[in-house]
Design an enzyme around this catalytic site. Structure first.
Site, mmCIF file in Angstrom:
data_model
loop_
_atom_site.group_PDB
_atom_site.id
_atom_site.type_symbol
_atom_site.label_atom_id
_atom_site.label_comp_id
_atom_site.label_asym_id
_atom_site.label_seq_id
_atom_site.Cartn_x
_atom_site.Cartn_y
_atom_site.Cartn_z
ATOM 1 N N ASP A 44 45.440 51.713 51.302
ATOM 2 C CA ASP A 44 45.196 50.774 50.197
ATOM 3 C C ASP A 44 45.697 51.376 48.900
ATOM 4 O O ASP A 44 45.347 52.807 48.980
ATOM 5 C CB ASP A 44 43.882 49.826 50.120
ATOM 6 C CG ASP A 44 44.035 48.538 49.192
ATOM 7 O OD1 ASP A 44 45.221 48.710 48.542
ATOM 8 O OD2 ASP A 44 43.207 47.641 49.310
HETATM 9 C C1 BGC Z 1 45.221 45.675 47.092
HETATM 10 C C2 BGC Z 1 46.173 45.409 48.229
HETATM 11 C C3 BGC Z 1 47.546 45.673 47.818
HETATM 12 C C4 BGC Z 1 47.776 46.891 46.713
HETATM 13 C C5 BGC Z 1 48.958 47.087 46.144
HETATM 14 C C6 BGC Z 1 45.383 46.822 46.210
HETATM 15 O O1 BGC Z 1 44.726 46.743 45.096
HETATM 16 O O2 BGC Z 1 43.862 45.794 47.715
HETATM 17 O O3 BGC Z 1 46.028 44.400 49.042
HETATM 18 O O4 BGC Z 1 48.553 45.653 48.704
HETATM 19 O O5 BGC Z 1 46.575 47.124 45.987
HETATM 20 O O6 BGC Z 1 49.292 46.225 45.075
#
Ligand code: BGC
Length: 745
Positions: free
Chosen positions: A227
């Site tokens: 993530d």
């Molecule tokens: C989120 C993800 C997301 C990623 C990219 C993170 O803060 O938890 O779900 O895909 O950011 O935007």
């Protein structure tokens, strides 16, 4: 040296591949692998210029905003989840995206989780089926899907540090089960490791999670991406099985140094190169053509409307719906959300919709003039008297009023959890005042997470839970209100009477960096049903404008491993409608059910029936779907015995039930000295071996026969412990007994 990897690649080259080149791009390595564009996801393509943000702050290019997972899940329509996935995939491909960061598929452990709108259900079976179909759809368009957030990421409070303290049974049966199903059946291109820790270990650094389970047990062959910003220790993460750190932290040199000094092996780096090359072959090897974005968006806008209409859940209706509102002025509309739709959640999934009509626009197009009063603002919760007075006057002058209520965007989002299930106080005051002047009020809700209805629903004649329906929500809602379609959504999470009833209540969101999953596998309806606790609306509930009858349950073995469960469903009303037939399995009568939920979803099917129409629905139930996780043996286990099979319209509206007998998985747990006397007696050979030993030792057990309390105490003792009880049993004797008992089993 790995022969598949060009010898010209240096350690530094390979180290660079283990993180991105920017917020959304992976690094390219000439002669080996190109760069991939990764984009949120999950319910629309959120494509930003590079250097954009992962928080939903900056703009993105216009894209179809499909119903977020809370709504898509509520359709209980696997084929629709696949079609939405395919449409998303086509749009992503048209925009040059390689991998869409979705679907989100964490379990809704608590209704307070700020990100529940991005997840399908409180149930892993339903989550797994909907997510797998969605992944298949996305990938059928030549784009990779990235399931997230792996794993046990069930809260936003302290999400980047919190440790989810969860027992192995709950982990396997509830929190990993849907991921396992999707990995095994839909082969997603990527898995995103979550921010949180699991039992103290960061998900991105967990070898057990990312390698032993994901790749070893489930056979995952894709790429694991972190993530955004989840990785603390890149060396530990790579060793654990993470491939890609996103976005880059600018520390590739650290990786190269680790490889040069033996902290990482070169083959651990080569592994990443190979996986990225495999991903490239997979993406570039498809023969799907990229479509023209304008054409795709037009088709997708229609599908977004259709999907939204399948998702709204009619909670209660005294007959006021569908509205008999064909004439101008026959219905008044109250509530700011009718003018400014709440249609998606906040955070990284935020899409810039291609169109966004409001309910008010659509109603006015269809009915001509429609009186409207906003009644509240979305920026504060204190009642504004002038707005309420205006709304009361508007409502009292119309035959019926539709009141749009819900959670404003600042009340729920990625990044924080709610602390209450209540609607804002000004909206509740508005409802109270409006319902005092009219006896025909329909409430339409817009919220990503469950809201309490128990305190106010008696003031409404009908409640339509619209969740967050995406850009097509207004058209869909009007179709449902006016009866052009019948509501067809079903709850994927229980609506409790009050927050304090919820199984997670005492442990959510935890404290001091720890969230203890004290309810274990009794998540959502598994808990409410085990306690037979009253709820506002149970899991699986949803009305339509007709009603359905169930008859002729038949359960027959399909083969040695599965059964067919068939039932006839009849539309007994006067309108067309859809029913979601649900199959649950619970323990049989003789089983000790302490660790088993009272019932668990094991099948469902959505059927579309004309008035008077009937359909024979056949669901299959496999023996491995009766398995429970055996934490001591560290394996799935199917115990022999009866199971009760329930078929109905919700977890509480069971219409028919029957029994299946499973002979179990045939595996006999090996005995050890640590097994109790009771376990020895339960074992096919253990009882005999134990009996012989007792005889050989000359132990007089006659006192046990007339003293059940002594028997119970004796049987609870592990065999090893008997060495200290003066019976003359030795370690050698026990070792011999273990060998004899386990021979041939
Ligand atoms: C989120 C993800 C997301 C990623 C990219 C993170 O803060 O938890 O779900 O895909 O950011 O935007």
């Amino acid at each position: 040296m790995n022969p598949d990897i060009p010898a010209a690649h240096t350690i530094a080259d390979k180290a660079a591949l283990t993180s991105g080149s920017g917020t959304w791009h992976t690094t390219a390595l000439a002669g080996s692998v190109r760069s991939f564009l990764l984009t949120d996801g999950p319910h629309g393509v959120r494509m930003q210029q590079d250097g954009g943000d992962a928080l939903g702050i900056g703009d993105s290019v216009p894209a179809t905003c499909f119903p977020p997972a809370v709504a898509l899940g509520s359709t209980w329509d696997v084929d629709l989840a696949r079609r939405v996935g395919a449409a998303l995939g086509r749009e992503a491909r048209a925009l040059g995206v390689d991998v869409l960061l979705g679907p989100g598929m964490n379990i809704k452990r608590s209704p307070l989780c700020g990100r529940n709108f991005e997840y399908f259900a409180e149930d892993p079976y339903l989550t797994g089926r909907m997510a797998a179909a969605n992944v298949e759809g996305i990938q059928s368009s030549g784009v990779g899907a990235c399931i997230k957030h792996f794993a046990v990421n069930n809260q936003e409070t302290d999400r980047m540090r919190v440790s989810a303290e969860v027992d192995q049974r709950a982990l396997r049966e509830v929190y990993l089960a849907a991921f396992e199903f999707v990995v095994r059946t839909a082969a997603p291109a990527m898995v995103m490791s979550s921010y949180n820790r699991i039992n103290g270990v960061p998900a991105s650094e967990s070898h057990r999670l990312l390698t032993t389970l994901l790749r070893g047990e489930w056979g995952f062959e894709g790429v694991v991406v972190s993530d955004w910003g989840a990785v603390d220790d890149r060396v530990a993460a790579l060793r654990a099985g993470l491939d890609l750190e996103m976005p880059p932290s600018g520390t590739d040199e650290r990786i190269a140094t680790a490889a040069e000094h033996g902290e990482l092996t070169e083959s651990e780096l080569d592994r990443v190169v190979t996986r990225l090359r495999t991903l490239q072959q997979r993406l570039d090897g498809q023969d799907t053509e990229a479509d023209d974005p304008t054409v795709v968006r037009a088709a997708n806008a229609r599908l977004a409307r259709d999907a939204a209409a399948e998702a709204a859940v009619l909670l209660t209706n005294d007959g006021i719906l569908p509205l008999d509102a064909t004439a101008a002025g026959s219905v008044a509309v109250v509530g700011e959300f009718a003018r400014n739709p709440r249609f998606q959640g906040g955070g990284s999934s935020k899409v810039m919709p291609t169109e966004l009509p409001s309910v008010l626009d659509v109603l006015r197009q269809r009915l001509g003039s429609v009186p409207f009063a906003p009644g509240y603002t979305t920026s504060q919760a204190e009642p504004v008297d002038s707005l309420i007075d205006e709304a009361v006057a508007t409502a009292s002058a119309a035959p019926s009023t539709v009141l749009f209520l819900g959670l404003p965007e600042h009340a729920e989002s990625e990044g924080f959890d709610r602390t209450t299930l209540e609607l804002p106080a000004d909206q509740l005051e508005l409802l109270r005042r409006v319902s005092a002047v009219t006896d025909r009020v329909v409430v339409v809700l817009a919220n990503g997470g469950v809201v309490s209805v128990a305190g106010w629903q008696d003031e409404a004649n009908a409640v339509l839970e619209g969740w967050l329906l995406g850009q097509g929500g207004a058209e869909a809602t009007v179709d449902l209100l006016l009866g052009e379609r019948s509501p067809a959504g079903r709850l994927t999470e229980t609506i409790p009477l009050q927050l304090a009833d919820h199984p997670s209540y005492l442990n959510f969101p935890g404290a001091d960096g720890v969230s203890v999953y004290g309810e274990s596998n009794h998540v959502g309806y598994r808990y409410f049903d085990a306690l037979d606790m009253p709820v506002a609306y149970p899991f699986g509930h949803g009305l339509s404008y007709t009603h359905f009858e169930y008859s002729d349950l038949d359960i027959t073995p399909a083969d040695t491993e599965s059964w067919h469960v068939s039932v006839t469903v009849t539309n007994a009303g006067e309108r067309a409608g859809k029913e979601v037939v649900q199959l649950y399995v619970g323990p049989g009568s003789e089983q000790h059910a302490a660790a088993r939920p009272a019932s668990e979803l094991r099948g469902f099917s959505k059927v579309d029936l004309k008035p008077g129409g009937a359909h024979r629905v056949t669901l299959s139930l496999r023996q491995d779907e009766l398995a429970e996780w055996d934490a001591r043996g560290e394996r799935w286990r199917v115990r022999p015995g009866d199971r009760t099979v329930y078929v109905g319209a919700s977890s509480r509206d069971i219409r028919l039930s029957g029994t299946v007998y499973s002979s179990g998985d045939g595996i006999t747990e090996p005995l050890s000295g640590a097994a109790t006397i009771a376990e020895w007696l339960d074992h096919p050979k253990g009882a005999q071996v134990l009996g012989e030993a007792i005889e050989q030792l000359g132990v007089d057990t006659s006192a046990l026969a007339s003293a059940p309390e002594l028997t119970a105490m004796f049987q609870s003792i592990p065999l090893n412990k008997l060495r200290s009880f003066g019976l003359g049993i030795t370690a050698d004797m026990i070792a011999g007994m273990v060998t004899r008992a386990n021979a041939d089993t």
